[in-house]
Design a protein around this motif. Structure first.
Motif, PDB file in Angstrom:
ATOM      1  N   VAL A   1      -8.926   2.748   0.538  1.00 24.89           N
ATOM      2  CA  VAL A   1      -8.069   3.456  -0.415  1.00 24.89           C
ATOM      3  C   VAL A   1      -8.947   4.110  -1.481  1.00 24.89           C
TER       4      VAL A   1
ATOM      5  N   ALA B   1       0.822  -1.208   0.000  1.00 25.32           N
ATOM      6  CA  ALA B   1       0.000   0.000   0.000  1.00 25.32           C
ATOM      7  C   ALA B   1       0.861   1.265   0.000  1.00 25.32           C
TER       8      ALA B   1
ATOM      9  N   GLY C   1      -4.904   6.662   2.731  1.00 23.76           N
ATOM     10  CA  GLY C   1      -4.919   5.665   1.663  1.00 23.76           C
ATOM     11  C   GLY C   1      -4.850   6.283   0.273  1.00 23.76           C
TER      12      GLY C   1
ATOM     13  N   SER D   1      -3.365   1.619  -4.615  1.00 24.34           N
ATOM     14  CA  SER D   1      -3.523   0.297  -3.997  1.00 24.34           C
ATOM     15  C   SER D   1      -4.485  -0.608  -4.746  1.00 24.34           C
TER      16      SER D   1
END
Lengths: 259, 259
Positions: free
Chosen positions: B182, B31, B113, B117
């Motif tokens: 995300v 991530a 986030g 990802s």
């Protein structure tokens, strides 16, 4: 009228008039919320505590300092819950049905998701919910599992417990996991001792319920956790709901569902 | 070595040594995160802004004041991103590859986030990702959609854009919606003008990419949003990543997936 059929505004009106009962089963289909209100100076710690402990503390809304309504709660946060607890330096100083006299201009209120929101979905999946059957409050327990600290705030994870027939445990996990904003999947299944709970018959909050032969105790993270952190960490002032006596919001349970 | 095959620690080492490139496609499966760091005094507003705007601001972690590592980022937040932006009263005062000299004892860093990802999951579902194909930065746009204010902090929603073949739009929505931490599902599909975007060829951040015949522009909420709020609301001091030059964390993308 059956409490489950009342609109949130109708339920809140009864509580404003002084009715003091647990809200499990009330206003079916509408989300209920835990309340914790602290002075603005302590609000960052509470919000960070929630961010770091999302299972017990899924934040649904945060008010501006001094406000007593919210975009998801059309009522008056000072009067429209059945009962409140007032804390000074971590000590319970009053349990009351009206905190208008205690409210302060710098209070920030946090509304935190409640597992009552997935109980209708459990019932629909034919998973029994014992405390609703029994017409009492859900049993809640302080565990030996610590939360992640945030600033001055720390304390134990608090859980609610529902006895589930062994063959339906998987269903209960699957159904509740679709509601992450109201605690989601259980944090533990089956062994109270692993959570430091020695006697299921003596909950720290709420009422004990019967665990029958063939049933497994299933534990969900509980929104009383920030209240337990307040008791453990002793901030100067805080107001919470009385455990089980929730804020009935204008948010539909279905809006909290993930696909 | 192919940047996609580098471990997070190996990627961070290169950036620490001064390499300055966008991180799209780097350390596949790990991530990436947006960075916004503000003094403790402004931290509540940022955390509340994130709580009130969860689509653009899904918080992955928050540091203690003055710290420059995090439980999800084993490196040094002051040196291990490719590039940073430093703001005073909302004005960009420096873009640099090392903010050690700017870091303060009261700084709180938020890791938020990033849509990179879910790009691996898009590619696996055979949805093309144009800026990865082109080896450039993702295009990002300030929209005319306001975020919900929090204290002194407010500003426009910032979005990233990926052109998706019309027949694969539903797949792109389905795949990305499984990654709510995300940015999740797109905030808009198809009409840039509805977001107040007049020229897709002139993004506010990142690089323009080609939108081919039969492709639809799909817009996701973007973690540059808090940076835009800092520029709009002019807090005394803030440090962010340079758009597209993310913090590569030690968190697996797969841990951000919902069932």
């Amino acid at each position: 009228m059956n409490p489950s059929e009342l609109l949130p505004s109708e339920a809140r009106e009864r509580f404003r008039a002084g009715l003091n009962v647990p809200t499990a089963g009330w206003s079916a289909g509408w989300a209920q919320a835990n309340l914790i209100a602290v002075p603005r100076e302590q609000a960052y710690d509470v919000l960070l505590f929630a961010q770091r402990n999302p299972k017990p503390c899924p934040v649904l809304d945060v008010t501006e300092p001094g406000e007593f309504a919210s975009s998801i709660f059309g009522g008056d946060l000072r009067t429209d819950l059945p009962a409140y607890r007032v804390f000074e330096h971590g000590e319970l100083v009053e349990e009351t049905t009206d905190v208008t006299g205690w409210w302060r201009d710098d209070l920030v209120a946090f509304l935190i998701g409640c597992s009552f929101s997935f109980e209708a979905a459990l019932l629909e999946a034919e998973v029994p919910v014992r405390h609703v059957e029994a017409g009492c409050n859900v049993p809640m327990y302080r565990t030996s599992v610590p939360c992640r600290d945030a600033g001055a705030l720390g304390g134990p994870l608090v859980v609610s417990m529902r006895p589930v027939p062994a063959e339906q445990v998987a269903t209960a996990v699957r159904v509740s996991s679709r509601y992450p904003a109201v605690h989601g999947a259980p944090v533990h299944v089956g062994n109270p001792a692993a959570l430091g709970i020695t006697d299921l018959g003596a909950p720290d909050f709420g009422d004990p319920v019967e665990v029958r032969d063939g049933e497994v105790p299933v534990f969900w993270a509980c929104g009383v956790t920030p209240q337990a952190a307040v008791m453990a960490s002793r901030p100067p002032f805080a107001i919470s709901h009385a455990p089980g006596s929730m804020a009935i919001t204008d948010l539909r349970d279905s809006t909290l569902l993930v696909p």
